[in-house]
Every structure is written in structure tokens, then in C-alpha cells.
Design an enzyme around this catalytic site. Structure first.
Site, PDB file in Angstrom:
ATOM      1  CG  ASP A 188      -2.928   4.663   0.034  1.00 41.01           C
ATOM      2  OD1 ASP A 188      -1.657   5.523  -0.097  1.00 41.01           O
ATOM      3  OD2 ASP A 188      -3.485   3.635  -0.492  1.00 41.01           O
TER       4      ASP A 188
ATOM      5  CE  LYS B  43     -10.175  -8.045  12.197  1.00 35.32           C
ATOM      6  NZ  LYS B  43     -10.547  -9.102  10.723  1.00 35.32           N
ATOM      7  N   GLY B  44      -5.483  -3.003  11.304  1.00 38.72           N
ATOM      8  CA  GLY B  44      -4.491  -3.035  11.106  1.00 38.72           C
ATOM      9  C   GLY B  44      -3.455  -2.728  12.335  1.00 38.72           C
TER      10      GLY B  44
ATOM     11  NE  ARG C 140      -5.747  -8.494   9.373  1.00 41.53           N
ATOM     12  CZ  ARG C 140      -5.348  -6.575   8.855  1.00 41.53           C
ATOM     13  NH1 ARG C 140      -5.091  -6.156   9.540  1.00 41.53           N
ATOM     14  NH2 ARG C 140      -7.066  -6.820   8.579  1.00 41.53           N
TER      15      ARG C 140
ATOM     16  CE  LYS D 255       1.445   1.931   0.508  1.00 46.08           C
ATOM     17  NZ  LYS D 255       0.664   1.255  -0.162  1.00 46.08           N
TER      18      LYS D 255
ATOM     19  CG  ASP E  37      -5.153  -6.865   5.712  1.00 53.19           C
ATOM     20  OD1 ASP E  37      -4.963  -5.379   6.175  1.00 53.19           O
ATOM     21  OD2 ASP E  37      -6.143  -7.264   5.053  1.00 53.19           O
TER      22      ASP E  37
ATOM     23  CG  PHE F 255      -0.118  -3.446  -1.251  1.00 54.74           C
ATOM     24  CD1 PHE F 255      -1.457  -2.636  -1.068  1.00 54.74           C
ATOM     25  CD2 PHE F 255      -0.316  -4.435  -0.189  1.00 54.74           C
ATOM     26  CE1 PHE F 255      -1.981  -2.218  -0.374  1.00 54.74           C
ATOM     27  CE2 PHE F 255      -1.866  -4.567   0.341  1.00 54.74           C
ATOM     28  CZ  PHE F 255      -2.326  -4.093   0.944  1.00 54.74           C
TER      29      PHE F 255
ATOM     30  CD  GLU G 126      -5.133   4.131  10.072  1.00 55.70           C
ATOM     31  OE1 GLU G 126      -4.806   2.012  11.249  1.00 55.70           O
ATOM     32  OE2 GLU G 126      -5.216   4.402   9.676  1.00 55.70           O
ATOM     33  CG  ASP G 127      -2.680  -0.687   9.452  1.00 57.29           C
ATOM     34  OD1 ASP G 127      -3.630   0.426   8.687  1.00 57.29           O
ATOM     35  OD2 ASP G 127      -3.190  -1.234   8.643  1.00 57.29           O
TER      36      ASP G 127
HETATM   37  P1  IMP Z   1      -6.517   5.383   3.371  1.00 57.48           P
HETATM   38  O1  IMP Z   1      -7.881   6.058   4.079  1.00 57.48           O
HETATM   39  O2  IMP Z   1      -5.886   5.379   1.521  1.00 57.48           O
HETATM   40  O3  IMP Z   1      -5.552   6.781   4.227  1.00 57.48           O
HETATM   41  O4  IMP Z   1      -6.587   4.079   4.110  1.00 57.48           O
HETATM   42  C1  IMP Z   1      -5.571   3.300   4.355  1.00 57.48           C
HETATM   43  C2  IMP Z   1      -5.760   2.005   5.229  1.00 57.48           C
HETATM   44  O5  IMP Z   1      -5.559   1.298   3.582  1.00 57.48           O
HETATM   45  C3  IMP Z   1      -5.014   1.566   6.157  1.00 57.48           C
HETATM   46  O6  IMP Z   1      -5.548   1.171   6.982  1.00 57.48           O
HETATM   47  C4  IMP Z   1      -4.675   0.237   5.323  1.00 57.48           C
HETATM   48  O7  IMP Z   1      -5.761  -0.853   5.551  1.00 57.48           O
HETATM   49  C5  IMP Z   1      -4.663   0.351   3.975  1.00 57.48           C
HETATM   50  N1  IMP Z   1      -3.427   0.800   3.289  1.00 57.48           N
HETATM   51  C6  IMP Z   1      -2.799   1.128   2.453  1.00 57.48           C
HETATM   52  N2  IMP Z   1      -1.745   1.021   1.847  1.00 57.48           N
HETATM   53  C7  IMP Z   1      -1.725  -0.433   2.345  1.00 57.48           C
HETATM   54  C8  IMP Z   1      -0.694  -1.289   1.812  1.00 57.48           C
HETATM   55  O8  IMP Z   1       0.344  -1.191   1.426  1.00 57.48           O
HETATM   56  N3  IMP Z   1      -0.904  -2.366   2.807  1.00 57.48           N
HETATM   57  C9  IMP Z   1      -1.530  -2.808   3.650  1.00 57.48           C
HETATM   58  N4  IMP Z   1      -3.031  -2.273   3.452  1.00 57.48           N
HETATM   59  C10 IMP Z   1      -3.231  -0.625   3.319  1.00 57.48           C
END
Ligand code: IMP
Length: 174
Positions: free
Chosen positions: A102, A42-43, A164, A130, A158, A151, A98-99
């Protein structure tokens, strides 16, 4: 989330400026192309709505929803599609929105899945990157903000489905 304090990291004005700059880049790069913008739910919903409205080229829109097993703040790496896009993408130009990236595990998975459908091009746009937290290599073509640590919530992002709706991005502090 009650045990954290929220501090504004990117105000709505700063976000607005970056989103407009990204929209300009995307509009130039995809001018004359058959663009489909796909938001990762949803982000990305707020970011995507602003990005598209600031773009000066036509596009079609779709959404995908992914789930990863993990805690409120950490991705496990086991990702699956819980709602697929409804638009065929073969031979078309696709921009995933994408939001935040990470570990990179979510989008690395999505990239592999969508490339199987043979789009003409597949690019990625994230509000926040990140980069230093990657567990797998993943490059985003368009990045709003690079973030070293913390974070963040708000503007679509969220913490356990909370925050959100906030129009600014906040970093959580203990
Ligand atoms: P990845 O697979 O680790 O890159 O995860 C990405 C997802 O982790 C994002 O779409 C978010 O849903 C969540 N996420 C990672 N860091 C944050 C943050 O700082 N705030 C909110 N959601 C996060």
C-alpha cells in the site's frame, strides 16, 4: 466489517492463474540459485503456499512478522519486527512474499533491515500492488494484480483479523 458488503474482485480461478504465472517467472529467474522464500505473516500465508507449490525449483522457507502501529486499514509507518526469520541470509538469494503493498512503508523498512545482513540478492513478490498509494518509493519485482482503489479481504488478507480464510479476494463496499 458488518457495515460493508463484499464483492468478489479476484475469484479463486483468476488468482490460481496469476499465481501459476508468477511461479513460472520465479522458477525461471531463480533456477540454480540458493533460494529462500520468506513470507510476511500473516497475510501472505495462503498466497505463499500456493506460489511454492506451483514452483518447479527447490527453495527453503521462512517467515517474518512485522507490526505497524495504526488502525485496521492504515499503516502508521512505525514498523518493527515481532518475529524474525530463523535462517541466515548472508550470501543467499531471498524472495520476500507479501499479500499487498500500500504505502510501501512496511516493505521499505524490511528491505533496509534485511540488506544489512548482506544477502546475495533480495527480491519482492506481492499478490496485490496499490502502486498509486505509495508514501515512499518501493518497487516489487513480481506483482499478481495492480489495484487502483478499495480495501480488499480474503485469500489471507484481513480486515481487523476477519476474512483471511476466504478463498477469493473481495473488495469491501459501504
Ligand atoms: P504498507 O506499509 O502501507 O505498504 O502496508 C501494507 C500492509 O497494510 C499489508 O501487509 C496489509 O497488512 C495492510 N493492507 C493495506 N491495504 C490493505 C487491503 O486492502 N486489505 C488488507 N490489508 C491491507
Amino acid at each position: 466489517m458488518e457495515r460493508y458488503r463484499k464483492k468478489v474482485l479476484y475469484s479463486r480461478d483468476v488468482i490460481d492463474e496469476r499465481v501459476k504465472a508468477l511461479a513460472g517467472q520465479v522458477s525461471r529467474d531463480f533456477s540454480g540459485k540458493d533460494l529462500i522464500v520468506v513470507g510476511v505473516l500473516k497475510g501472505s500465508f495462503m498466497f505463499m503456499a500456493d506460489l511454492i507449490r506451483a514452483m518447479t525449483i527447490p527453495c527453503t522457507i521462512d517467515f517474518i512478522r512485522l507490526a505497524s502501529y495504526g488502525s485496521a486499514t492504515v499503516t502508521s509507518g512505525k514498523v518493527r519486527i515481532t518475529k524474525d526469520i530463523e535462517t541466515p541470509i548472508t550470501g543467499r538469494d531471498v524472495l520476500i512474499v507479501e499479500d499487498i503493498i500500500d504505502t510501501g512503508l512496511t516493505l521499505a523498512f524490511l528491505k533496509e533491515k534485511l540488506l544489512e545482513r548482506n544477502p546475495r540478492s533480495l527480491k519482492f513478490c506481492t499478490l496485490i500492488d496499490k502502486k498509486h498509494r505509495r508514501k515512499v518509493e518501493f518497487h516489487s519485482d513480481y506483482v499478481g494484480f495492480d489495484l487502483d482503489q478499495g480495501f480488499v479481504v480474503g485469500y489471507g488478507l484481513d480486515f481487523d483479523e476477519k476474512a483471511r480464510y476466504l478463498p477469493d479476494v473481495y473488495v469491501l463496499e459501504e
